[in-house]
Design a protein around this motif. Structure first.
Motif, PDB file in Angstrom:
ATOM      1  N   PHE A  68       0.833  -1.207   0.000  1.00 50.20           N
ATOM      2  CA  PHE A  68       0.000   0.000   0.000  1.00 50.20           C
ATOM      3  C   PHE A  68       0.868   1.258   0.000  1.00 50.20           C
ATOM      4  N   ALA A  69       1.972   1.246   0.737  1.00 49.37           N
ATOM      5  CA  ALA A  69       2.891   2.386   0.724  1.00 49.37           C
ATOM      6  C   ALA A  69       3.503   2.565  -0.665  1.00 49.37           C
ATOM      7  N   THR A  70       3.777   1.454  -1.341  1.00 52.77           N
ATOM      8  CA  THR A  70       4.289   1.528  -2.707  1.00 52.77           C
ATOM      9  C   THR A  70       3.245   2.097  -3.655  1.00 52.77           C
ATOM     10  N   CYS A  71       1.977   1.724  -3.460  1.00 52.37           N
ATOM     11  CA  CYS A  71       0.893   2.304  -4.268  1.00 52.37           C
ATOM     12  C   CYS A  71       0.844   3.819  -4.075  1.00 52.37           C
ATOM     13  N   LEU A  72       1.067   4.268  -2.851  1.00 59.62           N
ATOM     14  CA  LEU A  72       1.084   5.705  -2.581  1.00 59.62           C
ATOM     15  C   LEU A  72       2.245   6.376  -3.310  1.00 59.62           C
ATOM     16  N   SER A  73       3.408   5.741  -3.312  1.00 59.66           N
ATOM     17  CA  SER A  73       4.570   6.286  -4.012  1.00 59.66           C
ATOM     18  C   SER A  73       4.303   6.382  -5.514  1.00 59.66           C
ATOM     19  N   ILE A  74       3.722   5.322  -6.075  1.00 59.95           N
ATOM     20  CA  ILE A  74       3.415   5.314  -7.512  1.00 59.95           C
ATOM     21  C   ILE A  74       2.377   6.379  -7.835  1.00 59.95           C
ATOM     22  N   PHE A  75       1.366   6.534  -6.964  1.00 59.99           N
ATOM     23  CA  PHE A  75       0.324   7.536  -7.189  1.00 59.99           C
ATOM     24  C   PHE A  75       0.922   8.933  -7.205  1.00 59.99           C
TER      25      PHE A  75
END
Length: 312
Positions: free
Chosen positions: A99-106
């Protein structure tokens, strides 16, 4: 372990746990209230809420294990209970990282300035894809965590919790080594989303460098909104990368310590260091998000006002 050391560790753990729970609960509560008010939720708020919930569970699991080590070091946990704990710890660990990676990608897709067709296609589609991406991350984390539930010898489980009451045979050490290797290998998979976040951070730096160069060529001598957005996103991503690195190293040391040194104190210290990651990163996300920061300042103002009224 002396009573003074034990009490000090309990206080440290309670402070870290409280900060983490309050911070992540605040993120989830503010976004859920906004969701109910507007009947819709922004993509970034959905990611932040999902991340906060996963970290609340992760904090509870780490704290549960720490309390057992501090207050009940000789208590034997059954094989089934051990497998359940390991499964949920591995699951929440992977989910929070994904989920933290999804935030970074977003952040990268929304803020970076590139003109590659694939980047533009993802930039336009990311808001609609976020719910499905989060669901895929959850399912993938469950699949990765399933091998940890494999049944193992109860004597091996006893070696972890009843060290003083059990003769550590060669078979016991072999079983422990197999367990630690499986646990470490499964959590090595978190390095993949970590690498994706690192790539997103590097691309943000590249995008910021290109944008700054364009501003210099156009003789603009002040920061614009794009630079501020780049810097804010980079702070959120780099804080995650650094804190997760500390968290992961403490996990490696803790699991290795269980096998080699067999010191409860060393394991507890590592777990308290690990608590820093899900606790402090939530505060960084609150301060870096305009809506969350404003809500936090309003709550802080009201609490200060109530305390002053009581003292009058």
């Amino acid at each position: 372990m002396s009573e003074e050391v034990n009490n000090t560790l309990i206080i440290i753990a309670a402070v870290e746990f409280s900060v983490g729970i309050l911070g992540n609960a605040f993120i989830g509560l503010v976004n859920c209230m906004d969701w109910m008010k507007n009947r819709k939720i922004a993509s970034v708020d959905l990611i932040l809420t999902s991340l906060a919930i996963s970290r609340i569970f992760l904090l509870c699991l780490i704290m549960y294990d720490s309390v057992l080590l501090m207050l009940y070091p000789g208590v034997f946990i059954s094989s089934q209970e051990f497998r359940i704990f390991d499964f949920f710890w591995t699951l929440t660990n992977h989910v929070s990282v994904w989920f933290a990676t999804c935030l970074s990608i977003f952040y990268f897709l929304k803020i970076a300035n590139f003109f590659h067709p694939l980047f533009l296609w993802m930039k336009w589609r990311i808001d609609k894809m976020i719910p499905r991406i989060l669901l895929v991350c959850l399912v993938l984390s469950v699949v990765i965590s399933l091998p940890i539930t494999e049944d193992r010898n109860d004597d091996f489980r006893l070696c972890f919790r009843a060290k003083g009451k059990t003769n550590l045979t060669l078979r016991c050490r072999v079983d422990k080594a197999q367990y630690v290797s499986i646990k470490v290998c499964l959590n090595l998979l978190t390095l993949f989303p970590f690498s994706v976040s690192l790539i997103s951070f590097l691309l943000l730096i590249l995008s910021l460098w290109r944008h700054t160069r364009q501003m210099q060529l156009s003789a603009t001598g002040f920061r614009d909104a794009s630079i501020e957005a780049h810097l804010g996103a980079m702070k959120a991503v780099i804080s995650f990368l650094l804190l997760f690195l500390v968290y992961y190293l403490s996990f490696i040391v803790a699991t290795s310590t269980e096998l080699i040194i067999e010191s409860d104190l060393a394991v507890m210290v590592c777990e308290f260091i690990a608590l820093i990651y899900p606790s402090s990163h939530s505060l960084i996300l609150i301060l870096g998000n305009i809506k969350l920061r404003q809500a936090f300042l309003r709550v802080l103002y009201k609490v200060t006002y109530i305390l002053k009224r009581r003292n009058v």
